[in-house]
Design an enzyme around this catalytic site. Sequence first.
Site, mmCIF file in Angstrom:
data_model
loop_
_atom_site.group_PDB
_atom_site.id
_atom_site.type_symbol
_atom_site.label_atom_id
_atom_site.label_comp_id
_atom_site.label_asym_id
_atom_site.label_seq_id
_atom_site.Cartn_x
_atom_site.Cartn_y
_atom_site.Cartn_z
ATOM 1 N N ASP A 47 0.839 -1.198 0.000
ATOM 2 C CA ASP A 47 0.000 0.000 0.000
ATOM 3 C C ASP A 47 0.871 1.244 0.000
ATOM 4 O O ASP A 47 1.644 1.484 0.930
ATOM 5 C CB ASP A 47 -0.884 -0.009 1.257
ATOM 6 N N TYR A 52 2.801 9.722 -0.074
ATOM 7 C CA TYR A 52 3.852 9.119 0.759
ATOM 8 C C TYR A 52 5.244 9.388 0.157
ATOM 9 O O TYR A 52 6.244 9.197 0.826
ATOM 10 C CB TYR A 52 3.667 7.607 0.902
ATOM 11 N N LYS A 77 -2.760 5.899 -4.288
ATOM 12 C CA LYS A 77 -3.819 6.894 -4.035
ATOM 13 C C LYS A 77 -3.340 8.228 -4.572
ATOM 14 O O LYS A 77 -2.131 8.464 -4.639
ATOM 15 C CB LYS A 77 -4.069 7.036 -2.520
ATOM 16 N N HIS A 110 -7.569 9.502 -2.202
ATOM 17 C CA HIS A 110 -6.938 9.431 -0.873
ATOM 18 C C HIS A 110 -7.820 10.032 0.229
ATOM 19 O O HIS A 110 -7.972 9.445 1.298
ATOM 20 C CB HIS A 110 -5.572 10.117 -0.908
ATOM 21 N N LEU A 191 -3.006 -0.905 14.091
ATOM 22 C CA LEU A 191 -2.465 -1.172 15.427
ATOM 23 C C LEU A 191 -2.627 0.024 16.356
ATOM 24 O O LEU A 191 -2.091 0.040 17.460
ATOM 25 C CB LEU A 191 -0.982 -1.589 15.323
ATOM 26 N N ILE A 230 -3.595 -3.362 6.807
ATOM 27 C CA ILE A 230 -2.283 -3.036 6.227
ATOM 28 C C ILE A 230 -1.341 -2.472 7.288
ATOM 29 O O ILE A 230 -0.953 -1.298 7.228
ATOM 30 C CB ILE A 230 -2.416 -2.069 5.032
ATOM 31 N N SER A 233 5.266 -1.910 8.946
ATOM 32 C CA SER A 233 6.472 -2.132 9.718
ATOM 33 C C SER A 233 7.660 -2.123 8.782
ATOM 34 O O SER A 233 7.575 -2.598 7.654
ATOM 35 C CB SER A 233 6.434 -3.456 10.491
ATOM 36 N N ASN A 242 3.383 -9.986 11.920
ATOM 37 C CA ASN A 242 2.081 -9.472 11.493
ATOM 38 C C ASN A 242 1.406 -10.373 10.452
ATOM 39 O O ASN A 242 0.192 -10.283 10.249
ATOM 40 C CB ASN A 242 2.237 -8.042 10.957
HETATM 41 P P1 A2P Z 1 8.062 -0.498 13.117
HETATM 42 O O1 A2P Z 1 8.011 0.008 11.711
HETATM 43 O O2 A2P Z 1 9.302 -0.091 13.836
HETATM 44 O O3 A2P Z 1 7.814 -2.001 13.188
HETATM 45 P P2 A2P Z 1 0.133 1.184 12.076
HETATM 46 O O4 A2P Z 1 0.339 0.389 10.832
HETATM 47 O O5 A2P Z 1 -1.030 0.748 12.894
HETATM 48 O O6 A2P Z 1 0.151 2.685 11.821
HETATM 49 O O7 A2P Z 1 1.351 0.893 13.033
HETATM 50 C C1 A2P Z 1 2.626 1.200 12.664
HETATM 51 C C2 A2P Z 1 3.482 1.301 13.885
HETATM 52 O O8 A2P Z 1 3.413 0.106 14.657
HETATM 53 C C3 A2P Z 1 4.921 1.475 13.499
HETATM 54 O O9 A2P Z 1 5.478 2.364 14.439
HETATM 55 C C4 A2P Z 1 5.521 0.083 13.633
HETATM 56 O O10 A2P Z 1 6.875 0.187 13.990
HETATM 57 C C5 A2P Z 1 4.698 -0.512 14.746
HETATM 58 N N1 A2P Z 1 4.478 -1.958 14.600
HETATM 59 C C6 A2P Z 1 4.274 -2.657 13.477
HETATM 60 N N2 A2P Z 1 4.079 -3.955 13.737
HETATM 61 C C7 A2P Z 1 4.169 -4.084 15.078
HETATM 62 C C8 A2P Z 1 4.063 -5.190 15.972
HETATM 63 N N3 A2P Z 1 3.823 -6.405 15.513
HETATM 64 N N4 A2P Z 1 4.198 -4.942 17.301
HETATM 65 C C9 A2P Z 1 4.443 -3.709 17.766
HETATM 66 N N5 A2P Z 1 4.566 -2.626 16.975
HETATM 67 C C10 A2P Z 1 4.417 -2.805 15.641
#
Ligand code: A2P
Length: 275
Positions: A47, A52, A77, A110, A191, A230, A233, A242
Site C-alpha cells: 500500500d 507518501y 492513491k 486518498h 495497530l 495493512i 512495519s 504481522n
Molecule cells: P516499526 O516500523 O518499527 O515495526 P500502524 O500500521 O497501525 O500505523 O502501526 C505502525 C506502527 O506500529 C509502526 O510504528 C511500527 O513500527 C509498529 N508496529 C508494526 N508492527 C508491530 C508489531 N507487531 N508490534 C508492535 N509494533 C508494531
Amino acid sequence: MTVSVPVLPLRSGAAIPQIGLGTWPLDDDEAARAVDAAVGLGYRHFDTAENYRNEKGVGVGLRRSGIDRAEAFITTKFNKEWHSYDGVRRALDASMQRLGTEYVDLLLIHWPNPGLDQYVEAFRGMRAAQDEGLVRAVGVSNFKPAHLQKLADAGLVPEVNQVQLDPYRPRRDVREANASLGIVTEAWSPLGKGTSLLEEALLKDLAAKYGKTPAQIVLRWDVQSGIVTIPKSANPQRMAENLDIFGFELAPEEMSALGGLETGLPVTDSDSFGH
Ligand code: A2P
C-alpha cells in the site's frame, strides 16, 4: 517458509490479499528495503500513495525481490489536485511511472475533500481508467457514509473503502455503510499508532492464551471481521509477526470482547482534513 494470505474477492473480479504492507512514512530507500524483505516473508499486497513520496521505492523493492508483477497487488492513491475526470488519468500515469508498472491493482481517492466537492468527477475518471485496463479495482479512502452515499446517488460504488480503524475506533457506522453497498472495508493504522492499544489487558490476556502478541490479536480480529488490514512495519521480525495470524481463531465471545474496547477516541476528520 513463506505464509500464504487469504484473499477477498472484489466486484471487478480482482482479489485483494487480506493483509498488506503499509508503507507510510517510509522514504524510497526504506520502502525498497521493506518491500523486498516483505516479499520474501510472503507479503503480496503493498500500500502506497502519491502523498507518501515512496512509490519509486516500492517499485524498486518489488523488482529487487524478483517477484512476477502478476503476483503483486499494488494500491496507490492520489491527492486532491487531481480531483477531476482528466486529472485522475494524469495522476495515475505519474504513479505508474514512479512505480515502474503498467497497471495498478487498486486506485483510491486518498481523501474525499468534500469542500472541493469533486470526488464524484474523480471517481468517473477512475472508472474510465479501469475500462482501459490501467486499474484493476477502484476505491476510496477516508470516506464517511455521507460521502459514499453521494457517490452511490451518482450510480458509482467503490470496491474498497480504506479508513483509519482499530479496536479503539472500530468505525461501526462506516463498516455498516460499506457492507450495505458491497464495499470491502480496509483498515489503515490497524495497530492504533499513537495510542496505548497494544498495552490493553484484554489483548495481553488473549496473546498469552494463544501464544501470540497483542498486535497479532488485533490483526486476527481484523481478518475475522472480514476487514483487509495493512500494518506498517519496516522491521522484518515484526513484518513476519504481522503475517503469522492464520494458525489460530478467536472465539465469538473474544471477538465481542474486543469489540468492547471501543473508546470515544476521534479519528482524523475527513470533512475538515485532506490532501
Ligand atoms: P516499526 O516500523 O518499527 O515495526 P500502524 O500500521 O497501525 O500505523 O502501526 C505502525 C506502527 O506500529 C509502526 O510504528 C511500527 O513500527 C509498529 N508496529 C508494526 N508492527 C508491530 C508489531 N507487531 N508490534 C508492535 N509494533 C508494531
